[in-house]
Design an enzyme around this catalytic site. Structure first.
Site, PDB file in Angstrom:
ATOM      1  N   PHE A  73       0.787  -1.234  -0.087  1.00 50.43           N
ATOM      2  CA  PHE A  73       0.052   0.062   0.026  1.00 50.43           C
ATOM      3  C   PHE A  73       0.863   1.266  -0.005  1.00 50.43           C
ATOM      4  O   PHE A  73       0.343   2.423  -0.336  1.00 50.43           O
ATOM      5  CB  PHE A  73      -0.884   0.080   1.298  1.00 50.43           C
ATOM      6  CG  PHE A  73      -2.157  -0.961   1.566  1.00 50.43           C
ATOM      7  CD1 PHE A  73      -3.223  -0.870   0.757  1.00 50.43           C
ATOM      8  CD2 PHE A  73      -1.830  -2.074   2.008  1.00 50.43           C
ATOM      9  CE1 PHE A  73      -4.177  -1.612   0.810  1.00 50.43           C
ATOM     10  CE2 PHE A  73      -2.759  -2.978   2.236  1.00 50.43           C
ATOM     11  CZ  PHE A  73      -4.002  -2.717   1.492  1.00 50.43           C
ATOM     12  N   ALA A  75       2.473   4.561  -0.164  1.00 51.81           N
ATOM     13  CA  ALA A  75       2.743   5.301  -1.425  1.00 51.81           C
ATOM     14  C   ALA A  75       1.972   6.608  -1.070  1.00 51.81           C
ATOM     15  O   ALA A  75       1.227   6.864  -0.162  1.00 51.81           O
ATOM     16  CB  ALA A  75       1.790   4.991  -2.635  1.00 51.81           C
ATOM     17  N   ASN A  92       9.042   8.243  -4.750  1.00 54.72           N
ATOM     18  CA  ASN A  92       8.528   7.602  -3.546  1.00 54.72           C
ATOM     19  C   ASN A  92       7.716   6.177  -4.187  1.00 54.72           C
ATOM     20  O   ASN A  92       7.818   5.094  -3.630  1.00 54.72           O
ATOM     21  CB  ASN A  92       7.391   8.373  -2.886  1.00 54.72           C
ATOM     22  CG  ASN A  92       7.086   7.901  -1.355  1.00 54.72           C
ATOM     23  OD1 ASN A  92       7.906   7.867  -0.549  1.00 54.72           O
ATOM     24  ND2 ASN A  92       6.056   7.213  -1.608  1.00 54.72           N
ATOM     25  N   TYR A 141       0.569  11.009 -10.273  1.00 54.89           N
ATOM     26  CA  TYR A 141       0.238   9.951  -9.284  1.00 54.89           C
ATOM     27  C   TYR A 141      -0.118   8.676 -10.262  1.00 54.89           C
ATOM     28  O   TYR A 141       0.125   7.579  -9.765  1.00 54.89           O
ATOM     29  CB  TYR A 141      -0.725  10.426  -8.362  1.00 54.89           C
ATOM     30  CG  TYR A 141      -1.739   9.399  -7.742  1.00 54.89           C
ATOM     31  CD1 TYR A 141      -0.839   8.555  -6.751  1.00 54.89           C
ATOM     32  CD2 TYR A 141      -2.949   9.033  -7.817  1.00 54.89           C
ATOM     33  CE1 TYR A 141      -1.419   7.794  -6.109  1.00 54.89           C
ATOM     34  CE2 TYR A 141      -3.500   7.964  -7.396  1.00 54.89           C
ATOM     35  CZ  TYR A 141      -2.778   7.155  -6.325  1.00 54.89           C
ATOM     36  OH  TYR A 141      -3.467   6.227  -5.688  1.00 54.89           O
ATOM     37  N   GLY A 282      -5.434  18.057 -12.910  1.00 51.65           N
ATOM     38  CA  GLY A 282      -5.488  16.499 -13.089  1.00 51.65           C
ATOM     39  C   GLY A 282      -6.567  15.723 -12.689  1.00 51.65           C
ATOM     40  O   GLY A 282      -6.827  14.353 -12.791  1.00 51.65           O
TER      41      GLY A 282
END
Ligand code: UDP
Length: 331
Positions: A73, A75, A92, A141, A282
């Protein structure tokens, strides 16, 4: 025979850890507490504070706990932040995730459940969105998650890694113990409930000119417990020798921002003031899942498909934890 849960102190991670423990699984949590909460991890679960890119740490905890599978998970997960700080997101989410994968493979771990996102699709051509829909992320993302999906596919072919990449739509709701507590909070339902509590003067509604029925953006909200359940089913699938999969997780029903606010007013009985703001960079107009594949292959059946029951659970958690998790446990 333990399951490594990275990001297990985060929102969806902590609910999944809770469910794994309930089902008698041995769990080890790795989380850098950058965004997670130590208090969200159930007592008694081995906890390591660190980065998924820390090879020595990951190798050690795999060895010490006999880790055989990983649910990943950990993130960063804010679309707008990723637009402003793309390098941070690629390092990351993509680079560190890749190091985690490499370390696990070197240690012989070949079962991997990945927390992916509908953001890999970008602005959809068709709604509801099936898994085959072209992947054209609209923000860093989404790209950072898509890179890891691509890496998983390559590692499946090269090293027989078996994975399930779960593309969540909009996670929402809470269990009795675990809820949504982000800092900064950017998500719609927590902001709406903060306004209901008077902690936020008014909910910003981003965009009134989307090509949707009321001009506000439409999302498919899915209860966090239903997401957690899908992770356990994905693990079971991999343990039974199942092949690698990409799966959408959503209810298949979209709600606009205004519909969410109206439902929250009904659930809470509070006024919930709102004001208009420009679109957030976005943000796609309309994201709704075609999640038939998860139902068919994993036997997944959401238990809280109604938006009102999702908001109700989040509201109960908020009332019980008006300040979120204890702040002294933030690290
Ligand atoms: N949104 C909003 N006000 C807020 C937070 C979000 O109008 O305070 C909108 C946002 O622009 C998006 C939808 O609500 O269209 C869901 O946003 P959220 O951040 O919850 O999830 P996302 O879809 O970005 O992952």
């Amino acid at each position: 025979m333990a399951v490594l849960v990275t990001g297990g102190a985060g929102y969806i991670g902590s609910v999944t850890v809770e469910l794994l423990v309930e089902r008698g699984e041995r769990v080890v949590v790795l989380d850098n507490l950058g965004r997670g909460h130590r208090a969200a991890v159930p007592a008694g679960v081995p906890f390591y504070c660190g980065d998924v890119g820390d090879r020595e740490l990951v190798a050690r905890l795999v060895r010490d706990h006999g880790v055989q599978a990983c649910v990943h998970f950990a993130a960063l997960a804010y679309v707008s932040e990723s637009v402003e700080q793309p390098a941070r997101y690629y390092v990351n989410n993509a680079a560190q995730g890749m190091i985690l994968l490499e370390t696990l493979l070197a240690a012989g771990v070949r079962r991997f459940v990945f927390s992916s996102t509908c953001a890999v699709y970008g602005e959809p051509e068709t709604v509801p969105i099936p898994e085959e829909h072209p992947r054209r992320p609209a923000n860093p993302y989404g790209w950072s998650k898509y890179f890891l999906e691509q890496a998983l596919e390559s590692c499946d072919r090269a090293y027989s890694l078996r994975f399930v990449a779960l593309r969540y739509f909009n996670a929402a709701g809470a269990t009795e113990r675990c809820g949504e507590d982000h800092d900064p909070e950017t998500h719609l339902i927590p902001n709406v409930l903060a306004a209901a509590l008077g902690r936020l003067p008014s909910v910003p509604v981003f965009g009134d000119d989307y090509p949707t029925h009321d001009g506000t953006a439409v999302r498919d909200y899915i209860h966090v417990s239903d997401l957690a359940d899908a992770h356990l089913r994905a693990l079971a699938w991999l343990r039974q020798g199942g092949h690698s999969l990409f799966l959408n997780l959503g209810n298949g029903k979209g709600y606009s921002v205004l519909e969410v606010i109206r439902t929250a007013r009904a659930v809470t009985g509070r006024e919930i003031p709102m004001h208009w703001q420009p679109r957030r960079p976005g943000d796609p107009a309309h994201l709704v899942a075609d999640a038939r594949r998860a139902r068919l292959l994993l036997g997944w059946q959401p238990q809280y498909p109604e938006l009102a029951s999702i908001i109700e659970s989040a509201w109960r958690w908020r009332l019980a934890h008006p300040d979120g998790y204890p702040k002294d446990s933030a690290r």
